[in-house]
Design a protein around this motif. Structure first.
Motif, short mmCIF file in Angstrom:
data_model
loop_
_atom_site.label_atom_id
_atom_site.label_comp_id
_atom_site.label_asym_id
_atom_site.label_seq_id
_atom_site.Cartn_x
_atom_site.Cartn_y
_atom_site.Cartn_z
N GLU A 95 23.96 26.83 53.78
CA GLU A 95 24.08 26.92 55.50
C GLU A 95 22.70 27.44 55.59
O GLU A 95 22.06 27.34 56.84
N SER A 96 22.16 28.42 54.81
CA SER A 96 20.59 29.07 55.28
C SER A 96 19.59 27.97 55.02
O SER A 96 18.52 28.12 55.82
N ALA A 97 19.99 27.08 54.25
CA ALA A 97 19.11 25.93 54.13
C ALA A 97 19.35 24.84 55.15
O ALA A 97 18.30 24.04 55.26
N GLY A 98 20.19 25.02 56.08
CA GLY A 98 20.35 24.30 56.87
C GLY A 98 21.09 22.87 56.76
O GLY A 98 21.18 21.84 57.39
N TRP A 99 21.48 22.75 55.46
CA TRP A 99 22.60 21.80 55.18
C TRP A 99 24.03 21.83 55.64
O TRP A 99 24.51 20.52 56.02
N PHE A 100 24.47 22.88 56.17
CA PHE A 100 25.69 23.21 56.43
C PHE A 100 25.68 24.04 57.75
O PHE A 100 24.48 24.80 57.83
N VAL A 101 26.34 23.82 58.75
CA VAL A 101 26.70 24.74 59.91
C VAL A 101 28.12 25.06 59.82
O VAL A 101 29.03 24.48 59.19
N SER A 102 28.55 26.42 60.12
CA SER A 102 29.85 26.86 60.15
C SER A 102 30.14 27.58 61.27
O SER A 102 29.29 27.78 62.14
N GLN A 103 31.57 27.41 61.58
CA GLN A 103 31.95 28.08 63.03
C GLN A 103 33.25 28.68 62.58
O GLN A 103 34.06 28.09 61.53
N TRP A 104 33.93 29.27 63.36
CA TRP A 104 35.08 30.10 63.47
C TRP A 104 36.21 28.74 63.84
O TRP A 104 35.97 28.11 64.79
N GLU A 105 37.30 28.92 63.28
CA GLU A 105 38.39 27.86 63.68
C GLU A 105 38.81 28.21 65.08
O GLU A 105 38.98 29.38 65.12
N CYS A 106 39.02 27.15 65.76
CA CYS A 106 39.53 27.63 67.42
C CYS A 106 41.11 27.68 67.23
O CYS A 106 41.75 26.71 67.82
N ILE A 107 41.56 28.53 66.70
CA ILE A 107 43.10 28.63 66.74
C ILE A 107 43.31 30.17 67.34
O ILE A 107 42.43 31.11 67.31
N ASP A 108 44.56 30.27 67.81
CA ASP A 108 44.95 31.71 68.19
C ASP A 108 45.78 32.28 67.09
O ASP A 108 46.85 31.70 66.43
N THR A 147 49.46 32.73 67.22
CA THR A 147 50.29 31.55 67.51
C THR A 147 50.25 30.67 66.14
O THR A 147 51.49 30.24 65.89
N ALA A 148 49.31 30.82 65.45
CA ALA A 148 49.20 29.98 64.21
C ALA A 148 49.76 30.83 63.19
O ALA A 148 50.24 30.08 62.02
N GLY A 149 50.03 31.98 63.19
CA GLY A 149 50.56 32.97 62.20
C GLY A 149 49.77 33.07 60.89
O GLY A 149 50.25 33.52 59.96
N ARG A 150 48.47 32.77 61.28
CA ARG A 150 47.50 33.13 60.15
C ARG A 150 46.00 33.39 60.64
O ARG A 150 45.77 33.10 61.90
N PRO A 151 45.20 34.13 60.10
CA PRO A 151 43.89 34.30 60.62
C PRO A 151 42.95 33.40 60.70
O PRO A 151 43.15 32.07 60.03
N ARG A 152 42.11 33.31 61.40
CA ARG A 152 41.25 32.09 61.90
C ARG A 152 40.15 31.87 60.54
O ARG A 152 39.92 33.27 59.87
N ARG A 153 40.01 30.63 60.17
CA ARG A 153 39.16 30.63 58.99
C ARG A 153 37.56 30.14 59.57
O ARG A 153 37.62 29.69 60.35
N ARG A 154 36.83 30.25 58.43
CA ARG A 154 35.14 29.81 58.78
C ARG A 154 35.20 28.41 58.17
O ARG A 154 35.64 28.11 57.20
N LEU A 155 34.97 27.31 58.92
CA LEU A 155 34.74 25.96 58.78
C LEU A 155 33.27 25.72 58.56
O LEU A 155 32.50 26.21 59.29
N TYR A 156 33.16 24.87 57.53
CA TYR A 156 31.80 24.29 57.08
C TYR A 156 31.78 22.89 57.29
O TYR A 156 32.59 22.37 57.14
N ARG A 157 30.53 22.53 57.77
CA ARG A 157 30.54 20.90 57.92
C ARG A 157 28.91 20.65 57.64
O ARG A 157 28.19 21.46 57.96
N LEU A 158 28.79 19.52 57.15
CA LEU A 158 27.43 18.97 56.82
C LEU A 158 26.63 18.55 58.08
O LEU A 158 27.19 18.05 59.05
#
Lengths: 147, 101
Positions: free
Chosen positions: B53-66, B69-80
């Motif tokens: 991520e710091s090298a710019g190969w990935f970006v990450s963002q928090w999962e868009c859930i409540d 409602t979802a019954g679990r904490p939001r996760r950090r999602l990575y994408r190329l």
């Protein structure tokens, strides 16, 4: 019975793993601390078995050490950043070569164990050689010759 | 964490992480999912994700859930990123060339 015991220890166990993750995340750089704690706690929820959760939490403690190491190295080279050559793929950096920090530590421990083992073998072989000298063998033969 | 193009140390584990993302480059994966696909322990996985991520190969963002409602904490999602996809493809291409040569 065992299931009941497992259930009774489950909240305590969850508390331990969460405590480990909390403390691991607190030791990371301040810019990452809150994010990593939330991320790790969320990923912990996907683990079902207590052993898997404990492995995950201990792994996070190890990850903290690596992240702090990476971060300090990044800060050390920050004043004079080397521009990345376009199209060039770095297969290894100068510090750890092809091995990660974990692999390096593993090889170091294995090497030390092998060295201690070889030392023990050499010492035992030397001591055994001293005990059974040809003179001793001759004396034994003399004793056996006596009727 | 700078987003400039930077070189990344290519360990076997890093290659396995990249391989998991290259299966579907547009897919967003959480650390737990990457672990399930690659079997890499958390102690190795998260530093790799952060490096990429710091090298710019990935970006990450928090999962868009409540979470309630979802019954679990939001996760950090990575994408190329597009750069990460290009560089990762280059890495695997160079390895293939090396093996075939």
């Amino acid at each position: 019975m065992s299931q009941r015991n497992e259930r009774s220890t489950q909240p305590e166990f969850n508390g331990t793993t969460q405590w480990l993750i909390h403390h691991a995340a607190r030791r990371t750089p301040s810019c990452l601390s809150a994010r990593l704690e939330e991320e790790w706690l969320a990923d912990l929820e996907s683990r079902s078995s207590p052993a898997s959760r404990l492995r995950f939490a201990v792994g996070c403690c190890w990850a903290t050490i690596v992240i702090v190491n990476d971060h300090s190295r990044g800060r050390a080279v920050a004043p004079s950043p080397a521009p990345a050559t376009k199209g060039f793929i770095t297969l290894a950096d100068g510090n750890f070569g092809y091995f990660s920090l974990r692999s390096g530590t593993l090889f170091l421990i294995l090497g030390l164990q092998a060295a201690v083992f070889c030392g023990l073998i050499a010492t035992l072989a030397h001591a055994r050689g001293q005990v059974t000298t040809p003179r001793d063998i001759g004396m034994t033969a003399d004793i056996r010759a006596v009727p | 964490m700078g987003k400039k193009e930077a070189s990344v140390r290519m360990s076997l584990q890093t290659l396995r992480v990249l391989e998991a993302f290259l299966e579907n480059p547009t897919e967003q994966l959480a650390g737990a999912e990457v672990h399930q696909r690659c079997g890499i322990a958390s102690g190795t996985l998260y530093p790799i994700l952060l490096r990429l991520e710091s090298a710019g190969w990935f970006v990450s963002q928090w999962e868009c859930i409540d979470p309630s409602t979802a019954g679990r904490p939001r996760r950090r999602l990575y994408r190329l990123t597009s750069m990460g996809l290009r560089r990762a493809s280059e890495v695997f291409a160079s390895f293939n060339r090396g093996i075939l040569a």
